[in-house]
Design an enzyme around this catalytic site. Structure first.
Site, PDB file in Angstrom:
ATOM      1  N   LEU A 126       0.819  -1.212   0.000  1.00  0.00           N
ATOM      2  CA  LEU A 126       0.000   0.000   0.000  1.00  0.00           C
ATOM      3  C   LEU A 126       0.853   1.262   0.000  1.00  0.00           C
ATOM      4  CD1 LEU A 126      -2.685   1.566   0.346  1.00  0.00           C
ATOM      5  CD2 LEU A 126      -2.487   1.149   2.814  1.00  0.00           C
ATOM      6  N   SER A 133       0.391   7.962   5.655  1.00  0.00           N
ATOM      7  CA  SER A 133      -0.878   8.114   6.378  1.00  0.00           C
ATOM      8  C   SER A 133      -2.016   8.475   5.427  1.00  0.00           C
ATOM      9  CB  SER A 133      -0.739   9.205   7.447  1.00  0.00           C
ATOM     10  OG  SER A 133       0.192   8.807   8.431  1.00  0.00           O
ATOM     11  N   ILE A 338      15.512   0.426  33.695  1.00  0.00           N
ATOM     12  CA  ILE A 338      15.762  -0.522  34.785  1.00  0.00           C
ATOM     13  C   ILE A 338      17.042  -1.311  34.533  1.00  0.00           C
ATOM     14  CG2 ILE A 338      14.887  -2.643  35.863  1.00  0.00           C
ATOM     15  CD1 ILE A 338      12.048  -1.444  35.497  1.00  0.00           C
ATOM     16  N   GLU A 364       1.625   0.187  10.103  1.00  0.00           N
ATOM     17  CA  GLU A 364       0.250  -0.286   9.862  1.00  0.00           C
ATOM     18  C   GLU A 364      -0.795   0.745  10.292  1.00  0.00           C
ATOM     19  OE1 GLU A 364      -0.683  -4.319  10.832  1.00  0.00           O
ATOM     20  OE2 GLU A 364       1.383  -4.980  10.565  1.00  0.00           O
TER      21      GLU A 364
END
Length: 380
Positions: A126, A133, A338, A364
């Protein structure tokens, strides 16, 4: 809604656990990431286990199970290695569900059996330079010729395209119409003449290669049209909730793995004469991480239940995609803090997940676009 795990689901998850232990021990996950090796070789085994055909009707060799079971399996796969959960999405979300919802009987007969059996997968082509977008800005052209169509254009950032058995190509079939109108979808076999690809270097997701795809006068016959003429956007819209549900489940599994890693780390590592787990600030930080994962899990389960019961869920699919991917991205940053220098090491599992996680809030369908879709469903 009853989200308790059934005996059948538990048996499937146990089988998945054995498969992961035997075929993808953590050393193998690290190796594949280091050498950029995708999990395509595992597809036949996933097919034999019934995972790829889990939601396919029995007449197509599927198990006829529901989407909740598939979501559980994808979460478990991705908790071990995101890329193996992702390749299931290529088979099911992009391939199987698109064909079941929009394919002709001939297309279903040709393509569904190999998908279910793990003989191949499909890639969605696509995105273009000017159509990210703004999917309606597609410039790839499909021109009608005797017996079929000629496709010309370029697609970019197409995941797993090179080894796909076919690409689902969105092209403009009516140049006079603007935006999403005048777009159609075609099934383009990977072996088609005029189809060339170049690998694109990336920061992460090394086992999920992305490709620059050129279509140079690629011919496909009339029966390659998937769905109706000029209805490519409708085809996309009818199946995106499946791929977003899969993405959300895999992001959830990956997020849980970060909590698992952090728990093991603070129990083992010592500073100032005691285990890190004895420091309240770290216990609370990890507690917060697990709470976000559990909140995300209920959102993902609810979406899976909506799909399984055949209810409309476009808004919920966008919500699950946003929540799951932002949870994963946030937790990857928390885990890196961490672990500190140990997490920043190229040998660390945390840095692999941290690199990979950065993609999913814009891959996506960007989360900004998802929020806009959610707002529209709210009447805004």
């Amino acid at each position: 809604m009853d989200f308790s795990i059934t005996a059948e689901q538990r048996a499937m998850l146990d089988a998945v656990e054995r498969f992961l232990e035997q075929r993808l021990p953590i050393a193998e996950v690290r190796r594949r990431d280091a050498v950029h090796q995708p999990p395509y070789d595992l597809l036949p085994e996933l097919g034999q286990m019934g995972i790829l055909g889990m939601v396919a009707p029995t007449e197509w060799g599927g198990s006829g199970l529901d989407w909740v079971t598939l979501s559980l399996v994808q979460e478990r796969l991705a908790r071990h290695a995101y890329f193996v959960g992702s390749i299931v999405n290529r088979v099911v979300g992009f391939g199987l569900m698109t064909l079941l919802g929009n394919g002709s009987p001939a297309q279903q007969q040709r393509w569904i059996p190999p998908l279910v059996q793990g003989q191949g997968f499909m890639a969605l082509a696509l995105t273009e330079d000017a159509a990210g977008s703004d999917a309606g800005a597609v410039q790839t052209r499909a021109s009608a010729v005797t017996g079929g169509w000629r496709l010309r254009g370029r697609k970019i950032w197409i995941s797993d395209a090179d080894q796909a058995m076919a690409l689902l190509v969105v092209a403009r079939t009516d140049p006079e119409r603007r935006g999403s109108r005048g777009l159609s979808m075609f099934i383009v076999p990977r072996s088609s003449d005029g189809l060339t690809m170049t690998a694109l270097p990336k920061v992460g997701n090394n086992a999920m290669p992305s490709w620059d795809v050129s279509l140079d006068d690629v011919f496909v016959p009339d029966d390659a049209l998937l769905g109706g003429l000029h209805e490519g956007f409708a085809v996309l819209g009818s199946t995106l909730h499946f791929s977003r549900a899969s993405l959300a489940a895999t992001a959830l599994g990956s997020a849980q793995s970060l909590v698992d890693l952090c728990i093991a780390h603070v129990r083992e590592r010592r500073q100032f004469g005691r285990a890190l787990a004895e420091f309240q600030v770290l216990r609370h930080r990890i507690a917060d991480m697990q709470m976000r994962v559990d909140q995300t899990r209920w959102v993902v389960r609810h979406l899976a239940w909506l799909i399984a019961t055949g209810q409309p869920c476009a808004r919920e699919a966008s919500q699950a995609k946003v929540i799951a991917t932002e949870t994963l991205q946030s937790l990857s940053n928390e885990a890196m803090q961490i672990f500190a220098s140990q997490g920043y090491s190229s040998e660390s599992d945390v840095q692999r997940i941290w690199r990979d996680a950065r993609l999913y809030t814009f891959g996506e369908g960007t989360n900004e676009v998802q929020r806009d879709l959610i707002a529209r469903h709210l009447g805004l």
